[in-house]
Design an enzyme around this catalytic site. Structure first.
Site, PDB file in Angstrom:
ATOM      1  CD  GLU A 180      61.179 -22.391 -28.340  1.00 15.63           C
ATOM      2  OE1 GLU A 180      61.491 -21.334 -28.102  1.00 15.63           O
ATOM      3  OE2 GLU A 180      60.933 -22.659 -29.507  1.00 15.63           O
ATOM      4  CD  GLU A 239      61.163 -15.579 -25.179  1.00 19.56           C
ATOM      5  OE1 GLU A 239      61.230 -15.965 -26.189  1.00 19.56           O
ATOM      6  OE2 GLU A 239      59.971 -15.066 -24.919  1.00 19.56           O
TER       7      GLU A 239
END
Length: 469
Positions: free
Chosen positions: A124, A128
């Site tokens: 991943e 964010e």
């Protein structure tokens, strides 16, 4: 299970409470570390996805809400209630590559806007944005689904993340992973720094862009604290995305795992054009004018000639139909004029004879000797019976003489008796006419004039009228 594996699992469970919950949000339908899985469809090219309109067909899946596309603001990802996490996830994978996303984060405590890469083995890479922190963006990564609270990074953003669009870019090769902000390099990860390459993201990735509530009241306490607090759902929260450029550094149709190691060396590439490549490069549906402009001049001439021939045939058929209808109309008009003229002539004749056309009357029914049937007769009497004008010119003469004589009336008492008892008693006697000529006083059907209407009551079975039994 080895002691090292037990320690690693315990550390993962403990640290998951304190790190970004993005890893917990991800899942895989089939993990190649544990079983043989279907191949991943490749992007195999590069493309700029502009979110002023719906992306090309079969390139992205939309989940948990709707995206509203606008030419000025791009795609609007709006979270209006609990349970919504509006997300676009690509149907394709890229194996090493680059993404550039122009994004304006959503405001609101506990609201998370995100750009996420993820693989089937849960490698991943993240960008964010916390809705309660207007000044910073956050970078992160995970390898093989194992969370590590030390992987995150905080980055100040000039102008803030909530009020304007910024370019958030990642560049990924087997040698390094880079995060770029508005064209400036802000972070680099080397494989040796990710647990000696084991946690270094290195398997085919898909792209997800979405908004979700890290501060949902039902989320774990550590997640709510990381997100900045509990999310308020009383008003909507919207993230805006203008575009996403995606480049696949590999070319091919699909990617598959050769073993269960999860290393980049195990990835096999199937050559050919991918489904995403074909959908992206598929020509848009052409309009009729575009198709016509593409026809050769000779074909256009043939179409013109054929159209002219069809038009001529239709014109001839129309002219023929017109004249046919016109001729029929003329015939009908002539017949109508003829009937009108006949009516006029008949009216003139009535006027000359002194008759009133409106005085037509029904005279009753008369017997037809040939057919033996009663027929309806209409007449134009010069004057009604019993008028001062006298009887009609050809009144009935019971003597059969040429001189006209009125029919004598029967006695009331005789007819009354007869009507009361038909067929019984003596036959009614007809009084002598006023004429001096001798007459036959008997009355039978053989010498009776033609009767009008029904034959009347019968005295006996032989048809004699008033005869003896």
């Amino acid at each position: 299970m080895p002691a090292k594996s037990n320690l690693m699992l315990a550390a993962a469970l403990f640290s998951s409470v304190f790190v970004s919950p993005v890893a917990a949000q991800l899942y895989t339908d089939c993990n190649p570390l544990n079983q043989t899985c279907p191949p991943d469809p490749a992007l195999g090219t590069m493309h700029m996805f502009n979110f002023n309109a719906t992306p090309p067909e079969h390139t992205f899946n939309l989940t948990a809400g709707t995206v509203e596309y606008n030419a000025d603001t791009g795609g609007a990802f709006t979270m209006r209630k609990r349970g919504e996490s509006v997300t676009l996830t690509s149907n394709f994978y890229f194996f090493f590559g680059k993404t550039e996303v122009f994004l304006k984060a959503a405001s609101g405590t506990g609201v998370i806007s995100s750009i996420v890469w993820s693989s089937d083995v849960l490698d991943e890479v993240d960008w964010e944005f916390k809705g309660g922190n207007a000044t910073h963006a956050f970078s992160n990564y995970f390898g093989k689904g194992v969370p590590d609270w030390k992987n995150g990074g905080d980055h100040p953003v000039e102008g803030g993340v909530l009020d304007d669009y910024h370019n958030y870019t990642c560049v990924w090769t087997k040698e390094k992973l880079e995060w770029w902000l508005d064209g400036g390099l802000i972070r680099t990860l080397l494989p040796k720094d990710a647990n000696n390459t084991f946690y270094y993201p290195q398997t085919p990735m898909k792209l997800s862009i979405g908004i979700w509530a890290g501060g949902d009241p039902d989320a774990p306490k550590g997640t709510i604290e990381w997100a900045g607090g509990v999310t308020d759902y009383s008003e909507p929260h919207t993230m805006y995305v203008k575009s996403a450029f995606v480049e696949d550094y590999s070319s091919g149709k699909e990617y598959s795992y050769g073993d269960r190691s999860g290393s980049w060396e195990s990835i096999k590439i199937v050559s050919g054009n991918s489904t995403a490549f074909e959908n992206i490069n598929k020509e848009p549906e052409k309009s009729l004018s575009d198709k016509w402009n593409e026809l050769p001049s000779g074909t256009k001439s043939g179409v013109y000639a054929a159209a002219g021939g069809v038009g001529a045939i239709l014109l001839v058929a129309l002219i023929f139909y017109y004249f046919k209808q016109r001729r029929r109309g003329q015939q009908e008009a002539a017949l109508a004029a003829q009937r009108l003229e006949q009516d006029r002539v008949e009216l003139e004749r009535f006027k000359k004879e002194g008759r009133d056309p409106d005085a037509l009357a029904f005279d009753g029914a008369e017997y037809n000797a040939k057919s033996g049937m009663a027929t309806t007769a209409y007449g134009l009497p010069d004057s009604p019976p019993g008028s001062s004008a006298g009887p009609p010119e050809k009144a009935w003469d019971p003597t059969g003489s040429s001189s006209a004589a009125a029919m004598p009336l029967l006695r009331d008492d005789t007819m009354s008796n007869y009507r009361d008892s038909p067929g019984s008693g003596p036959a009614p006697q007809i009084p002598a006419p006023t004429s001096t000529s001798p007459v036959n006083r008997s009355f039978s059907p053989s010498n009776a004039p033609g009767q009008m209407g029904s034959s009347g009551p019968q005295g006996n079975g032989n048809g004699a009228y008033g005869g003896a039994r």
